[in-house]
Design a protein around this motif. Structure first.
Motif, mmCIF file in Angstrom:
data_model
loop_
_atom_site.group_PDB
_atom_site.id
_atom_site.type_symbol
_atom_site.label_atom_id
_atom_site.label_comp_id
_atom_site.label_asym_id
_atom_site.label_seq_id
_atom_site.Cartn_x
_atom_site.Cartn_y
_atom_site.Cartn_z
ATOM 1 N N PRO A 184 3.229 3.095 6.855
ATOM 2 C CA PRO A 184 3.287 4.051 7.834
ATOM 3 C C PRO A 184 4.895 3.025 7.892
ATOM 4 C CG PRO A 184 1.646 2.941 8.848
ATOM 5 C CD PRO A 184 1.829 2.804 7.508
ATOM 6 N N ILE A 185 4.543 1.791 7.990
ATOM 7 C CA ILE A 185 5.779 0.825 8.248
ATOM 8 C C ILE A 185 6.731 0.984 6.898
ATOM 9 C CG2 ILE A 185 7.214 -1.006 9.434
ATOM 10 C CD1 ILE A 185 4.084 -1.085 11.382
ATOM 11 N N VAL A 186 6.141 0.184 6.155
ATOM 12 C CA VAL A 186 6.995 -0.119 5.302
ATOM 13 C C VAL A 186 6.891 0.865 3.997
ATOM 14 C CG1 VAL A 186 7.967 -1.556 3.479
ATOM 15 C CG2 VAL A 186 6.581 -2.242 5.414
ATOM 16 N N SER B 38 0.614 -1.002 -0.053
ATOM 17 C CA SER B 38 0.277 0.221 -0.347
ATOM 18 C C SER B 38 1.115 1.353 -0.118
ATOM 19 C CB SER B 38 -0.884 0.138 1.527
ATOM 20 O OG SER B 38 -1.349 1.283 1.293
ATOM 21 N N GLU B 39 0.413 2.365 -0.513
ATOM 22 C CA GLU B 39 0.979 3.823 -0.789
ATOM 23 C C GLU B 39 1.054 4.251 0.595
ATOM 24 O OE1 GLU B 39 -0.922 5.816 -3.863
ATOM 25 O OE2 GLU B 39 -0.377 4.618 -5.990
ATOM 26 N N THR C 222 -1.618 -0.549 -4.238
ATOM 27 C CA THR C 222 -3.177 0.167 -3.525
ATOM 28 C C THR C 222 -2.414 1.869 -3.075
ATOM 29 O OG1 THR C 222 -3.573 -0.679 -1.806
ATOM 30 C CG2 THR C 222 -4.012 -1.603 -3.078
ATOM 31 N N ARG C 223 -3.322 2.244 -3.075
ATOM 32 C CA ARG C 223 -3.311 3.732 -2.569
ATOM 33 C C ARG C 223 -3.043 4.354 -1.156
ATOM 34 N NH1 ARG C 223 -6.814 8.260 -1.862
ATOM 35 N NH2 ARG C 223 -8.767 6.657 -2.657
ATOM 36 N N THR C 224 -4.817 3.259 -0.715
ATOM 37 C CA THR C 224 -4.428 2.615 1.133
ATOM 38 C C THR C 224 -4.924 1.733 1.148
ATOM 39 O OG1 THR C 224 -7.229 3.017 0.618
ATOM 40 C CG2 THR C 224 -5.934 5.384 0.573
ATOM 41 N N PHE D 51 9.221 -0.917 -2.661
ATOM 42 C CA PHE D 51 8.620 -1.945 -3.852
ATOM 43 C C PHE D 51 8.669 -1.324 -5.355
ATOM 44 C CE2 PHE D 51 6.474 -1.869 0.482
ATOM 45 C CZ PHE D 51 6.321 -3.953 -0.050
ATOM 46 N N VAL D 52 8.604 0.144 -5.749
ATOM 47 C CA VAL D 52 8.825 1.013 -6.907
ATOM 48 C C VAL D 52 10.384 1.272 -7.112
ATOM 49 C CG1 VAL D 52 5.899 1.113 -6.569
ATOM 50 C CG2 VAL D 52 7.268 2.811 -5.758
ATOM 51 N N ASP D 53 10.984 1.570 -6.063
ATOM 52 C CA ASP D 53 11.826 2.373 -7.115
ATOM 53 C C ASP D 53 12.543 1.529 -7.462
ATOM 54 O OD1 ASP D 53 11.167 4.429 -6.015
ATOM 55 O OD2 ASP D 53 12.433 4.553 -4.246
ATOM 56 N N ASP D 54 13.209 0.391 -7.913
ATOM 57 C CA ASP D 54 13.910 -0.350 -7.887
ATOM 58 C C ASP D 54 12.796 -1.947 -8.331
ATOM 59 O OD1 ASP D 54 15.608 -2.053 -9.894
ATOM 60 O OD2 ASP D 54 17.433 -2.409 -7.736
ATOM 61 N N PRO D 55 12.601 -1.786 -9.570
ATOM 62 C CA PRO D 55 11.741 -3.002 -10.571
ATOM 63 C C PRO D 55 12.708 -4.438 -10.262
ATOM 64 C CG PRO D 55 11.448 -0.870 -11.948
ATOM 65 C CD PRO D 55 12.077 -0.257 -11.008
ATOM 66 N N SER D 56 13.837 -3.750 -11.433
ATOM 67 C CA SER D 56 14.484 -5.308 -11.932
ATOM 68 C C SER D 56 14.307 -6.294 -10.599
ATOM 69 C CB SER D 56 16.019 -4.271 -11.961
ATOM 70 O OG SER D 56 16.399 -4.455 -10.383
#
Length: 280
Positions: A230-232, A226-227, A253-255, A237-242
């Protein structure tokens, strides 16, 4: 560790079995563990809920702590499930800390760091919910003042629930003396890392983070994040797709918070998503 088995009356040899692994300071009685067990039992799946070291029914059995690097414990649980079932597909779901352990386990097997078990081809699908992929990054995030209540909650829970075998250790008694740690990083530096054979928190994070091996995972995998967790941080998850191989499906998910995923009717739709994933 301890496994709690729930076996539907209609289950037969060759049927599907699934392992459920809880999160930090949880156990087999965590609400999401009970909900998921009931959902899969209703589908005729044989369910095994795992208690990590020092958690739930395993509290009296260990002199060691559960932590993110204990992926061998997940493999040990799957070893037992494979022996008990002897045939049929196996699945596994990890939540939060348990999700990180699960991803680390299959990634290390894919990387050939860990030996591939005989049952590995039976592990058809797995799912990881809000895994703390990059422990250092999660720890940096938890250092923020706004998240001190989360730190306080986890620190109080982890120290108060430390199993008797850990409390009796001289090194635990030495390190618990003095003021209580204020952040999870302080807890990892003072207790988790040294009691588990790491030099310090940095060494623990470097050796135990799942994101270092996820690209080697060959098992069909659902990762749910989830975007607004608050903890992770979502960047894990998304900065490095590799870091995600073709066999992994990442759903962001957004929430949803951290293992929340509650819809407008207060239903935990995470359960629906997970059962749908294993229903193929």
């Amino acid at each position: 560790i301890v496994l709690h088995e729930d076996r539907p009356a209609e289950w037969r040899e060759g049927g599907t079995s699934i392992l459920l692994v809880h999160g930090l300071s949880g156990c087999y009685l965590a609400p999401y563990m009970i909900r998921l067990a009931e959902n899969f039992m209703g589908r005729g799946t044989r369910v095994f809920r795992m208690d990590m070291r020092g958690c739930g029914a395993a509290a009296r059995l260990t002199s060691n702590l559960a932590h993110a690097g204990r992926s061998d414990d997940v493999i040990a649980a799957l070893d037992v499930i494979a022996r008990l079932t002897s045939s049929g597909p196996i699945g596994a779901i990890g939540v939060s800390l348990g999700a990180g352990q699960l991803l680390r386990a299959v990634g290390r097997i894919g990387q050939s760091v860990s030996t591939e078990p005989d049952w590995f081809t039976r592990l058809e699908r797995i799912a990881a919910v809000a895994p703390p992929l990059d422990l250092r990054r999660c720890s940096d995030n938890m250092q923020r003042l706004v998240l001190r209540p989360y730190n306080y909650y986890f620190i109080r829970a982890l120290i108060s629930r430390a199993p008797a075998g850990v409390r009796q250790r001289a090194d635990f008694q030495e390190r618990i003396a003095g003021p209580r740690p204020r952040t999870l990083r302080e807890l990892d530096d003072r207790i988790t890392a040294p009691l588990s054979g790491f030099v310090d928190s940095a060494d623990y994070y470097a050796q135990s983070s799942a994101h270092l091996v996820t690209r080697h995972n060959r098992v069909r995998t659902l990762v749910l994040a989830s975007e607004d967790d608050p903890i992770v941080p979502i960047g894990c998850f998304v900065d490095d797709p590799s870091i995600w191989p073709d066999a992994t499906r990442l759903v962001v998910t957004r929430t949803g918070g951290h293992v929340g995923f509650v819809d407008r009717t207060k239903r935990c739709w995470m359960d629906v998503a997970l059962t749908a994933w294993f229903d193929k």
